[in-house]
Scaffold this active site. Structure first.
Site, PDB file in Angstrom:
ATOM      1  N   GLU A 146       3.562  55.346 -36.960  1.00 42.31           N
ATOM      2  CA  GLU A 146       4.011  56.541 -37.706  1.00 42.31           C
ATOM      3  C   GLU A 146       3.155  56.747 -38.958  1.00 42.31           C
ATOM      4  O   GLU A 146       3.684  57.018 -40.049  1.00 42.31           O
ATOM      5  CB  GLU A 146       5.488  56.412 -38.114  1.00 42.31           C
ATOM      6  CG  GLU A 146       6.428  56.127 -36.958  1.00 42.31           C
ATOM      7  CD  GLU A 146       7.909  56.077 -37.343  1.00 42.31           C
ATOM      8  OE1 GLU A 146       8.260  56.474 -38.471  1.00 42.31           O
ATOM      9  OE2 GLU A 146       8.701  55.646 -36.497  1.00 42.31           O
TER      10      GLU A 146
ATOM     11  N   ASP B 159       1.269  57.821 -42.071  1.00 40.24           N
ATOM     12  CA  ASP B 159       0.959  58.883 -43.024  1.00 40.24           C
ATOM     13  C   ASP B 159       0.855  58.244 -44.405  1.00 40.24           C
ATOM     14  O   ASP B 159       1.410  57.175 -44.633  1.00 40.24           O
ATOM     15  CB  ASP B 159       1.941  60.075 -42.985  1.00 40.24           C
ATOM     16  CG  ASP B 159       3.406  59.731 -43.211  1.00 40.24           C
ATOM     17  OD1 ASP B 159       3.722  58.606 -43.622  1.00 40.24           O
ATOM     18  OD2 ASP B 159       4.247  60.628 -42.962  1.00 40.24           O
TER      19      ASP B 159
ATOM     20  N   ASN C 256      10.218  48.319 -33.976  1.00 42.24           N
ATOM     21  CA  ASN C 256       9.455  49.200 -34.865  1.00 42.24           C
ATOM     22  C   ASN C 256      10.062  49.195 -36.269  1.00 42.24           C
ATOM     23  O   ASN C 256      11.281  49.272 -36.419  1.00 42.24           O
ATOM     24  CB  ASN C 256       9.541  50.626 -34.273  1.00 42.24           C
ATOM     25  CG  ASN C 256       8.580  51.613 -34.889  1.00 42.24           C
ATOM     26  OD1 ASN C 256       7.394  51.320 -35.034  1.00 42.24           O
ATOM     27  ND2 ASN C 256       9.078  52.803 -35.234  1.00 42.24           N
TER      28      ASN C 256
ATOM     29  N   HIS D 272       4.038  54.060 -42.947  1.00 43.14           N
ATOM     30  CA  HIS D 272       4.321  55.112 -43.942  1.00 43.14           C
ATOM     31  C   HIS D 272       3.924  54.564 -45.309  1.00 43.14           C
ATOM     32  O   HIS D 272       4.651  53.767 -45.898  1.00 43.14           O
ATOM     33  CB  HIS D 272       5.812  55.459 -43.954  1.00 43.14           C
ATOM     34  CG  HIS D 272       6.276  56.174 -42.725  1.00 43.14           C
ATOM     35  ND1 HIS D 272       5.834  57.438 -42.392  1.00 43.14           N
ATOM     36  CD2 HIS D 272       7.146  55.812 -41.756  1.00 43.14           C
ATOM     37  CE1 HIS D 272       6.421  57.816 -41.263  1.00 43.14           C
ATOM     38  NE2 HIS D 272       7.209  56.851 -40.844  1.00 43.14           N
TER      39      HIS D 272
ATOM     40  N   GLU E 258      13.905  49.841 -37.383  1.00 46.69           N
ATOM     41  CA  GLU E 258      14.358  49.636 -38.776  1.00 46.69           C
ATOM     42  C   GLU E 258      15.638  48.824 -38.902  1.00 46.69           C
ATOM     43  O   GLU E 258      16.559  49.207 -39.625  1.00 46.69           O
ATOM     44  CB  GLU E 258      14.524  51.000 -39.470  1.00 46.69           C
ATOM     45  CG  GLU E 258      13.246  51.817 -39.468  1.00 46.69           C
ATOM     46  CD  GLU E 258      13.380  53.158 -40.191  1.00 46.69           C
ATOM     47  OE1 GLU E 258      14.493  53.511 -40.618  1.00 46.69           O
ATOM     48  OE2 GLU E 258      12.362  53.863 -40.323  1.00 46.69           O
TER      49      GLU E 258
HETATM   50  C1  XIL Z   1      11.891  61.550 -39.566  1.00 41.69           C
HETATM   51  C2  XIL Z   1      11.464  62.937 -39.087  1.00 41.69           C
HETATM   52  O1  XIL Z   1      10.087  63.076 -39.290  1.00 41.69           O
HETATM   53  C3  XIL Z   1      12.214  64.006 -39.846  1.00 41.69           C
HETATM   54  O2  XIL Z   1      11.939  65.299 -39.315  1.00 41.69           O
HETATM   55  C4  XIL Z   1      13.719  63.730 -39.792  1.00 41.69           C
HETATM   56  O3  XIL Z   1      14.401  64.674 -40.583  1.00 41.69           O
HETATM   57  C5  XIL Z   1      14.034  62.337 -40.276  1.00 41.69           C
HETATM   58  O4  XIL Z   1      13.294  61.400 -39.513  1.00 41.69           O
HETATM   59  N1  XIL Z   1      10.991  56.507 -39.590  1.00 41.69           N
HETATM   60  C6  XIL Z   1      11.235  56.879 -38.294  1.00 41.69           C
HETATM   61  C7  XIL Z   1      11.205  58.325 -37.924  1.00 41.69           C
HETATM   62  O5  XIL Z   1      11.362  56.006 -37.421  1.00 41.69           O
HETATM   63  O6  XIL Z   1      12.085  58.632 -36.884  1.00 41.69           O
HETATM   64  C8  XIL Z   1      11.495  59.208 -39.120  1.00 41.69           C
HETATM   65  O7  XIL Z   1      11.314  60.575 -38.732  1.00 41.69           O
HETATM   66  C9  XIL Z   1      10.605  58.827 -40.277  1.00 41.69           C
HETATM   67  C10 XIL Z   1      10.854  57.408 -40.704  1.00 41.69           C
END
Ligand code: XIL
Length: 388
Positions: free
Chosen positions: A284, A286, A212, A253, A166
């Site tokens: 990741e 969802d 990422n 996401h 990020e």
């Molecule tokens: C999130 C976790 O799922 C949570 O439990 C935590 O509180 C915050 O981070 N992008 C990422 C992940 O790269 O590391 C993040 O994970 C979600 C967004």
């Protein structure tokens, strides 16, 4: 001669059956409904992964599904810097090691997450920089030491590392032109990205090193506010300078309120990175929805279309990954609504329903959609990816 041919054909048949995954008592592959995602993904040489929360792993149902359905895991939080080194100089490896052991026992690959990110940093680090007790030179040394320490500890055991996470801004930030954002860019300037990849490579020459990020599904107008285009050009330039960036991670996401993506939009992005000579992964995934009053009251007229849209988007990302032979893995960010970061993170308005299983561990449409993709995709349109 004929006998040799028969033996060869039998062997090939066996290989074909074996590559379909497990075989039931009658010698045939189990019926689709009895096959796990990981058995089905194995046909494509695709890894199917999930983020794992250490606490949730204590629940038998959670553990059973994590073991049965997935052949890759990612530490949801346990490998973040604040978890690993809460006190300066004292590493707490316990939770991270516990998931490494779990993965080894279950023959699962590990996506390492995460080495350089502006979030979930230890307070001693951010406060030290803020109050001037940690200088910029020392900060760079600390980053090098952190990367080297963590990558060496797990050398040979991590398949893919999220080295930088990020780093780019979003079009809604100020200025809206995409730029490098956050703690590391502010304190070390843009060179930290190349440094981080080089340090990671030196510590484990065989791990695949990833950049990422989120909102990486589709190119926009390829102008100054197009985040995908910015990242694409950044990586292209760094690779041209010999910086060892092997992989592009698209987090995935998504939210149903933002509109659906199209498989070919997503494939176009993955293909662009492939054309640079890189591998890719969905890292990741969802797909959340707004928990309207109707959804919360259990109104199926409000819930079902959202579950459907969520399933469609899970499927779009899966199909795009299957269509690109360099897309090595598809990882979901938690697999059950019971243990998802979404309800705690997105509260105004409240969001949820983001994962493959509901809160009672019942598979949702999203589960069946990606399962169907894995079952029904195949040659000639979808070819298995080479092993890497
Ligand atoms: C999130 C976790 O799922 C949570 O439990 C935590 O509180 C915050 O981070 N992008 C990422 C992940 O790269 O590391 C993040 O994970 C979600 C967004």
């Amino acid at each position: 001669m004929r006998r040799l041919v028969v033996i060869a054909a039998t062997a090939l048949g066996l290989v074909a059956v074996l590559s379909q995954g497990p075989v039931s008592a009658n010698g045939r592959p189990p019926a689709v409904q009895d096959q796990s995602l990981k058995a089905l993904a194995a046909r494509h040489n695709l890894a199917i992964g999930t983020a794992i929360s250490n606490d949730a792993l204590a629940e038998p149902q959670y553990k059973a599904i994590a073991t049965r359905e997935f052949n890759s895991v990612t530490h949801e939080n346990a490998m973040k810097w604040e978890s690993l080194e809460p006190t300066r100089g004292t590493y707490n490896w316990g939770p991270a090691d516990a998931l490494m052991d779990f993965a080894k026992k279950n023959n699962q690959k590990v996506r390492g997450h995460v080495l350089v990110w502006h979030n979930q940093l230890p307070a001693w680090l951010t406060e030290g920089v803020a109050n001037g007790t940690i200088s910029k030179t020392e900060l760079r040394d600390l980053l090098k030491k952190h990367i080297t320490t963590v990558v060496k500890r797990y050398k040979g055991k991590i398949w893919q590392w999220d080295v930088v996470n990020e780093a780019a801004s979003d079009p809604w930030d100020t200025p809206s032109e995409i730029h490098l954002k956050g703690f590391w860019a502010q304190n070390l300037g843009p060179t930290y990205i190349a440094d981080a990849f080089r340090w990671a490579r030196a510590a484990d020459p065989h791990a695949l090193l990833f950049y990422n990020d989120y909102n990486m599904e589709a190119f926009g107008d390829r102008g100054p506010s197009d985040k995908v285009w910015f990242i694409y050009n950044l990586i292209k330039n760094l690779r041209a300078q010999g910086v060892p960036i092997d992989g592009f991670g698209s987090q995935g996401h998504l939210g149903t309120q933002y509109g659906n993506f199209d498989t070919f939009q997503v494939k176009e992005v993955l293909d662009a990175f492939s054309d640079l000579g890189m591998v890719s992964a969905l890292t990741e995934v969802d797909v959340r929805s707004q928990m309207t009053a109707g959804v919360q009251a259990g109104d199926s007229n409000e819930i079902n279309p959202r579950l459907q849209a969520s399933a469609s988007n899970f499927s779009v990302l899966m199909q795009a990954c299957l269509l690109n032979r360099n897309c090595l893995s598809y990882t979901v960010w938690g697999f059950t609504d019971k243990h998802s970061w979404v309800p705690t993170w997105f509260t105004n308005p409240p969001e949820g329903l983001a994962t493959l299983y509901d809160e009672n561990y019942q598979p949702k449409r999203a589960y069946n959609s990606i399962k169907a993709d894995l079952v029904f995709a195949g040659p000639p349109h979808v070819q298995p990816r080479p092993r890497r």
